[in-house]
Design an enzyme around this catalytic site. Structure first.
Site, PDB file in Angstrom:
ATOM      1  N   SER A   7       0.841  -1.198   0.000  1.00  0.00           N
ATOM      2  CA  SER A   7       0.000   0.000   0.000  1.00  0.00           C
ATOM      3  C   SER A   7       0.876   1.246   0.000  1.00  0.00           C
ATOM      4  CB  SER A   7      -0.898   0.017   1.232  1.00  0.00           C
ATOM      5  OG  SER A   7      -1.536   1.279   1.360  1.00  0.00           O
ATOM      6  N   HIS A  32      -1.329  -1.214  -4.178  1.00  0.00           N
ATOM      7  CA  HIS A  32      -2.589  -0.907  -3.507  1.00  0.00           C
ATOM      8  C   HIS A  32      -2.661   0.589  -3.225  1.00  0.00           C
ATOM      9  CE1 HIS A  32      -6.177  -2.039  -1.201  1.00  0.00           C
ATOM     10  NE2 HIS A  32      -5.800  -1.125  -0.315  1.00  0.00           N
ATOM     11  N   ASP A  34      -4.927   3.416  -1.344  1.00  0.00           N
ATOM     12  CA  ASP A  34      -5.977   3.693  -0.366  1.00  0.00           C
ATOM     13  C   ASP A  34      -6.494   5.107  -0.549  1.00  0.00           C
ATOM     14  OD1 ASP A  34      -6.130   1.282   1.286  1.00  0.00           O
ATOM     15  OD2 ASP A  34      -4.064   1.743   1.823  1.00  0.00           O
ATOM     16  N   MET A  36      -9.127   7.829   0.777  1.00  0.00           N
ATOM     17  CA  MET A  36      -9.959   8.156   1.936  1.00  0.00           C
ATOM     18  C   MET A  36     -10.455   9.587   1.817  1.00  0.00           C
ATOM     19  SD  MET A  36      -7.567   6.524   4.928  1.00  0.00           S
ATOM     20  CE  MET A  36      -6.645   5.012   4.667  1.00  0.00           C
ATOM     21  N   HIS A  65      -8.703   1.186  -3.688  1.00  0.00           N
ATOM     22  CA  HIS A  65      -9.644   0.911  -2.606  1.00  0.00           C
ATOM     23  C   HIS A  65     -10.295   2.228  -2.186  1.00  0.00           C
ATOM     24  CE1 HIS A  65     -10.054  -0.570   1.860  1.00  0.00           C
ATOM     25  NE2 HIS A  65     -11.215  -0.426   1.268  1.00  0.00           N
ATOM     26  N   MET A  67     -12.365   4.179   0.093  1.00  0.00           N
ATOM     27  CA  MET A  67     -12.972   4.303   1.421  1.00  0.00           C
ATOM     28  C   MET A  67     -13.645   5.662   1.494  1.00  0.00           C
ATOM     29  SD  MET A  67      -9.958   2.540   3.704  1.00  0.00           S
ATOM     30  CE  MET A  67      -8.642   2.839   2.524  1.00  0.00           C
ATOM     31  N   MET A 136     -11.498  -6.319   5.545  1.00  0.00           N
ATOM     32  CA  MET A 136     -10.714  -5.431   6.404  1.00  0.00           C
ATOM     33  C   MET A 136     -10.405  -6.144   7.712  1.00  0.00           C
ATOM     34  SD  MET A 136     -10.124  -2.734   4.661  1.00  0.00           S
ATOM     35  CE  MET A 136      -9.268  -1.913   6.016  1.00  0.00           C
ATOM     36  N   GLY A 143      -3.055   3.554   8.659  1.00  0.00           N
ATOM     37  CA  GLY A 143      -2.134   2.448   8.520  1.00  0.00           C
ATOM     38  C   GLY A 143      -1.499   2.092   9.853  1.00  0.00           C
ATOM     39  N   ASP A 174      -6.748  -6.795   4.208  1.00  0.00           N
ATOM     40  CA  ASP A 174      -6.077  -5.504   4.366  1.00  0.00           C
ATOM     41  C   ASP A 174      -6.081  -5.112   5.839  1.00  0.00           C
ATOM     42  OD1 ASP A 174      -5.120  -2.932   4.283  1.00  0.00           O
ATOM     43  OD2 ASP A 174      -6.601  -2.172   2.869  1.00  0.00           O
ATOM     44  N   GLY A 176      -2.786  -4.856   9.107  1.00  0.00           N
ATOM     45  CA  GLY A 176      -1.977  -5.626  10.033  1.00  0.00           C
ATOM     46  C   GLY A 176      -1.347  -6.870   9.451  1.00  0.00           C
ATOM     47  N   GLY A 196       1.283  -2.586   3.917  1.00  0.00           N
ATOM     48  CA  GLY A 196       1.812  -1.233   3.809  1.00  0.00           C
ATOM     49  C   GLY A 196       3.034  -1.027   4.661  1.00  0.00           C
TER      50      GLY A 196
END
Length: 221
Positions: A7, A32, A34, A36, A65, A67, A136, A143, A174, A176, A196
């Site tokens: 990510s 990836h 992200d 947001m 992705h 969000m 998720m 992150g 996605d 951890g 990430g």
């Protein structure tokens, strides 16, 4: 083999093109992205212009992705910018069937993401229409969060549902993801993994990606 998708949320944005090329050389499969909006999740990140820049920096598929609320307003711009697949959140889409069809009509692969507390049953009526389900394993927005083990049975349930319907479904996880958490996710039925901070914070991207792949390999006698 597992699909590893670093990510760029954890990359150095001051040298983003170099960071993307570095993980490509290190063996990444997807990039990836992200996105947001500060409304659906408590953070604000990037838009289509950054996706366009990422597209120019790599030949790898861009895994975008969203969000965000009202993803139907912005999905066309992300596909035009070079997204290979666009994933929206079931929780953000009151007209989820329409959102999925829009992405497919735009020529991209369509994905749906589920927050940790959202059950697999939320996808009962659209599972046949999507290419990917993104599970998720943290609450989205930031992150570097700790992995939530409650997603293991969710991944297994999704894989059973896909197998029962005869679907070639990609299950992505996605949040951890480390060499400790990726193996159980892969064993439960996941195919693709967003990593990430584990990759970009490692200091050696190739070694980090190698550890993730090795953790998914069956033990040899």
């Amino acid at each position: 083999m597992p699909i590893i998708a670093p990510s760029i949320l954890s990359a150095d944005f001051g040298r983003l093109a170099d960071e993307i090329r570095a993980v490509e050389r290190a063996g990444a499969d997807w990039i990836h992205v992200d996105v947001m909006d500060g409304r659906f999740v408590p953070n604000l990140t990037i838009g289509p212009l950054v996706v366009r820049a990422a597209r120019a920096a790599t030949r790898l598929p861009l895994d975008v992705h969203l969000m965000i609320v009202e993803p139907e307003r912005y999905a066309p711009a992300f596909v035009e910018a070079g997204a290979y697949q666009v994933t929206v959140h079931a929780e953000a889409c009151p007209h989820l069937h329409r959102n999925i069809q829009q992405i497919r009509d735009l020529g991209a692969r369509a994905g749906v993401s589920l927050n940790p507390a959202t059950p697999v049953s939320a996808l009962d009526h659209v599972l046949d229409l999507v290419d990917l389900v993104l599970v998720m394993s943290v609450n989205p927005g930031f992150g570097g969060q700790a992995f939530l083990p409650l997603v293991f049975p969710k991944i297994a349930s999704l894989r059973r549902a896909a197998d029962q319907r005869g679907l070639d479904l990609c299950i992505e996880v996605d949040g951890g993801i480390t060499h400790d958490t990726i193996g159980p996710c892969h064993e439960a039925g996941a195919d693709a993994f967003v990593a990430g901070s584990y990759v970009y914070g490692s200091g050696d991207y190739g070694a980090a990606i190698g550890r993730l792949r090795a953790a998914c390999a069956p033990e040899t006698l």
